[in-house]
Design a protein around this motif. Structure first.
Motif, PDB file in Angstrom:
ATOM      1  N   ILE A 104      55.231  25.922 -19.596  1.00  0.00           N
ATOM      2  CA  ILE A 104      55.676  24.536 -19.438  1.00  0.00           C
ATOM      3  C   ILE A 104      54.536  23.584 -19.763  1.00  0.00           C
ATOM      4  CG2 ILE A 104      56.566  22.836 -17.785  1.00  0.00           C
ATOM      5  CD1 ILE A 104      57.884  25.170 -16.308  1.00  0.00           C
ATOM      6  N   ILE A 105      53.319  23.952 -19.357  1.00  0.00           N
ATOM      7  CA  ILE A 105      52.113  23.231 -19.779  1.00  0.00           C
ATOM      8  C   ILE A 105      51.160  24.260 -20.376  1.00  0.00           C
ATOM      9  CG2 ILE A 105      52.348  21.396 -18.076  1.00  0.00           C
ATOM     10  CD1 ILE A 105      50.288  22.813 -16.351  1.00  0.00           C
ATOM     11  N   ARG A 106      50.260  23.795 -21.241  1.00  0.00           N
ATOM     12  CA  ARG A 106      49.396  24.733 -21.963  1.00  0.00           C
ATOM     13  C   ARG A 106      47.986  24.800 -21.403  1.00  0.00           C
ATOM     14  NH1 ARG A 106      51.478  26.798 -26.462  1.00  0.00           N
ATOM     15  NH2 ARG A 106      53.380  25.892 -27.316  1.00  0.00           N
TER      16      ARG A 106
ATOM     17  N   GLU B  56      41.862  30.052 -11.439  1.00  0.00           N
ATOM     18  CA  GLU B  56      42.970  30.936 -11.078  1.00  0.00           C
ATOM     19  C   GLU B  56      42.500  32.037 -10.135  1.00  0.00           C
ATOM     20  OE1 GLU B  56      46.549  33.452 -13.285  1.00  0.00           O
ATOM     21  OE2 GLU B  56      45.365  31.976 -14.395  1.00  0.00           O
TER      22      GLU B  56
ATOM     23  N   ARG C 110      52.189  28.586 -11.979  1.00  0.00           N
ATOM     24  CA  ARG C 110      53.494  29.024 -12.470  1.00  0.00           C
ATOM     25  C   ARG C 110      53.863  28.273 -13.747  1.00  0.00           C
ATOM     26  NH1 ARG C 110      55.536  28.640  -6.916  1.00  0.00           N
ATOM     27  NH2 ARG C 110      55.790  30.710  -6.007  1.00  0.00           N
ATOM     28  N   ALA C 111      53.622  26.975 -13.772  1.00  0.00           N
ATOM     29  CA  ALA C 111      53.940  26.178 -14.963  1.00  0.00           C
ATOM     30  C   ALA C 111      53.125  26.653 -16.163  1.00  0.00           C
ATOM     31  CB  ALA C 111      53.668  24.700 -14.685  1.00  0.00           C
ATOM     32  N   LEU C 112      51.867  27.015 -15.928  1.00  0.00           N
ATOM     33  CA  LEU C 112      51.033  27.553 -17.013  1.00  0.00           C
ATOM     34  C   LEU C 112      51.583  28.892 -17.495  1.00  0.00           C
ATOM     35  CD1 LEU C 112      47.451  26.769 -15.629  1.00  0.00           C
ATOM     36  CD2 LEU C 112      48.372  25.934 -17.797  1.00  0.00           C
ATOM     37  N   ASN C 113      51.971  29.741 -16.559  1.00  0.00           N
ATOM     38  CA  ASN C 113      52.472  31.071 -16.928  1.00  0.00           C
ATOM     39  C   ASN C 113      53.779  30.994 -17.704  1.00  0.00           C
ATOM     40  OD1 ASN C 113      50.314  32.298 -15.588  1.00  0.00           O
ATOM     41  ND2 ASN C 113      51.431  32.407 -13.643  1.00  0.00           N
ATOM     42  N   ARG C 114      54.610  30.007 -17.389  1.00  0.00           N
ATOM     43  CA  ARG C 114      55.885  29.866 -18.082  1.00  0.00           C
ATOM     44  C   ARG C 114      55.765  29.089 -19.390  1.00  0.00           C
ATOM     45  NH1 ARG C 114      58.749  27.878 -12.509  1.00  0.00           N
ATOM     46  NH2 ARG C 114      58.889  29.914 -11.474  1.00  0.00           N
TER      47      ARG C 114
ATOM     48  N   GLU D 113      52.166  26.149  -7.905  1.00  0.00           N
ATOM     49  CA  GLU D 113      53.158  25.585  -8.823  1.00  0.00           C
ATOM     50  C   GLU D 113      52.532  25.299 -10.178  1.00  0.00           C
ATOM     51  OE1 GLU D 113      56.436  25.146  -8.776  1.00  0.00           O
ATOM     52  OE2 GLU D 113      56.350  26.340  -6.930  1.00  0.00           O
ATOM     53  N   LEU D 114      51.304  24.827 -10.171  1.00  0.00           N
ATOM     54  CA  LEU D 114      50.606  24.558 -11.431  1.00  0.00           C
ATOM     55  C   LEU D 114      50.396  25.852 -12.216  1.00  0.00           C
ATOM     56  CD1 LEU D 114      49.066  22.606 -13.290  1.00  0.00           C
ATOM     57  CD2 LEU D 114      47.028  23.018 -11.887  1.00  0.00           C
TER      58      LEU D 114
ATOM     59  N   SER E  49      55.701  34.507  -9.594  1.00  0.00           N
ATOM     60  CA  SER E  49      57.094  34.123  -9.859  1.00  0.00           C
ATOM     61  C   SER E  49      58.085  34.917  -9.011  1.00  0.00           C
ATOM     62  CB  SER E  49      57.429  34.305 -11.342  1.00  0.00           C
ATOM     63  OG  SER E  49      57.379  35.678 -11.700  1.00  0.00           O
TER      64      SER E  49
END
Length: 436
Positions: free
Chosen positions: A387-389, A420, A381-385, A378-379, A360
């Motif tokens: 946004i997706i589980r 990852e 990052r979305a997991l870390n935030r 990007e995927l 990030s």
């Protein structure tokens, strides 16, 4: 020259002519030209070199010659307007450097082009020092021009002791370890976040010449916090701006370098762990091979005697003993065939200590259009935030080696730990190759 009656005056007039033509200055009463020059001119004039010692016993004679020769060569004496123009020329050069030589050379070139007699060394030195001081002052003013109070206070706050750290923030920002470890990466990211949160306009450093900025940066790097705090306000602000600009760049470089080293070390240690595990099975491997050799020998003897092979193996070795070694063989095969990615992913929990913040902290770009590595980042990052589980059934994986893709999707869906770890390894290789 030949209009002068005495040999000494002809000699002196010739020397003045040479000096005024180039380098462009006159001959002072206490100045002695080089002996080689005196010998050369004496040979041209056919006058003994010793005659020059008798020249200008009256200083009025020398001054009269200078006035005549200036008119002859189209030169004029150095005046106040020339001082000002020389200061301007020197200041322009000093905008890019603090070195005296290029500043004075520019002033000399300007005076010669203008047909002005070069003044004394002392005058040139004073102009050069004044030009450098003017350029420094202009640098300080340009860097701090229009700075909001919030930014200025943030800079000054760097020099005060932070009770939590028990030292100044500035000292804390400059003091960090470069050893590749998760804790050190997190520590560097803390510093990088702090520098960015100060809100210092990053374009400020670009307002001045790059060489001048580098000079300010070098000055600040060797100063203590106390020394910087004691500087006059304009210089202190300029040095702090240069330092913050440099710190953000240096911290970024160090974080990226540390990430590359740590991921490389992670896989090197994984390879070493696999080798140690395999070495630990040597005795079991030797035992299994011994039984294998005995079994082959028993089967060979049974074939020659026309005996049933299973019966011969049962008699000579025993099926129970062979079955007992099967778990050992399975374990050895498992160690030998385990991919390094699986071993590296055993440290997944350690990777997670810094990987979300690392991903990030930067905006990654690629020289490859639609690079799957960027899609994978990007995927993550979305997991870390949050946004997706969970990972999608088929996350971006075209950038991964085929063997790794087989491991990651062996269970039908993607294994997040392996995925990852693999993406971070590929990112490290791309960063090292400057592809990302």
């Amino acid at each position: 020259i030949n209009t002068r009656r005495r040999a000494a005056n002809r000699f002196g007039c010739a020397v003045l002519l040479c000096l005024l033509r180039y380098p462009g200055f006159s001959l002072g009463p206490a100045v002695q030209p080089p002996e080689a020059m005196i010998a050369f001119i004496a040979h041209q004039l056919g006058i003994p070199a010793t005659a020059f010692a008798d020249y200008a016993q009256r200083d009025q004679t020398r001054r009269g010659h200078v006035i005549e020769l200036q008119k002859y060569l189209g030169l004029r004496s150095f005046g106040l307007s020339d001082w000002r123009s020389s200061l301007r020329i020197g200041g322009n050069v000093a905008w890019a450097t603090d070195r005296g030589e290029p500043i004075v050379l520019a002033i000399l070139a300007h005076l010669r082009l203008s047909g002005v007699v070069i003044p004394s060394t002392m005058v040139l030195e004073r102009i050069g020092l004044a030009a450098r001081a003017r350029a420094r002052k202009k640098t300080f003013e340009v860097l701090a021009a229009g700075m909001p109070d919030a930014e200025r206070n943030a800079l000054l706050g760097l020099l005060t002791v932070d009770p939590e750290l028990r030292r100044s923030r500035f000292a804390w920002l400059r003091d960090y370890s470069e050893s590749p470890a998760p804790a050190n990466i997190v520590s560097l990211l803390d510093r990088l976040d702090y520098v960015r949160a100060m809100g210092i306009d990053p374009t400020r450093a670009g307002r001045i010449h790059a060489s001048r900025l580098a000079r300010l940066t070098d000055e600040g790097a060797i100063m203590t916090v106390q020394h910087i705090a004691d500087l006059e306000p304009a210089r202190r602000t300029a040095i702090l701006i240069a330092q913050i600009s440099s710190l953000e760049t240096r911290l970024t470089d160090v974080v990226l370098a540390m990430f590359e080293k740590y991921i490389g070390t992670l896989f090197s240690r994984a390879r070493n762990r696999d080798e140690r595990r395999f070495q630990a099975t040597r005795r079991d491997v030797a035992k299994a091979l011994l039984l294998f050799r005995q079994t082959i020998a028993a089967l060979h003897q049974a074939k020659e005697a026309g005996e049933d092979g299973v019966s011969a193996v049962e008699r000579e070795i025993g099926m129970d003993q062979l079955e007992g070694v099967l778990p050992v063989i399975g374990a050895v095969v498992g160690v030998a065939r385990q991919d390094i990615l699986v071993t590296a992913a055993e440290r997944y929990a350690v990777l997670r200590r810094f990987s979300p913040r690392f991903l990030s902290a930067f905006e990654f770009r690629s020289n490859v259009p639609n690079d799957p590595v960027l899609a994978a980042l990007e995927l993550l990052r979305a997991l870390n935030r949050g946004i997706i589980r969970t990972l999608p059934k088929r996350p971006p994986s075209a950038c991964l080696p085929l063997q790794w893709r087989k491991l990651i999707f062996a269970g039908g869906s993607a294994d997040r730990r392996l995925y990852e770890t693999a993406i971070l390894a590929v990112l490290r290789d791309k960063l090292r190759g400057s592809n990302i």
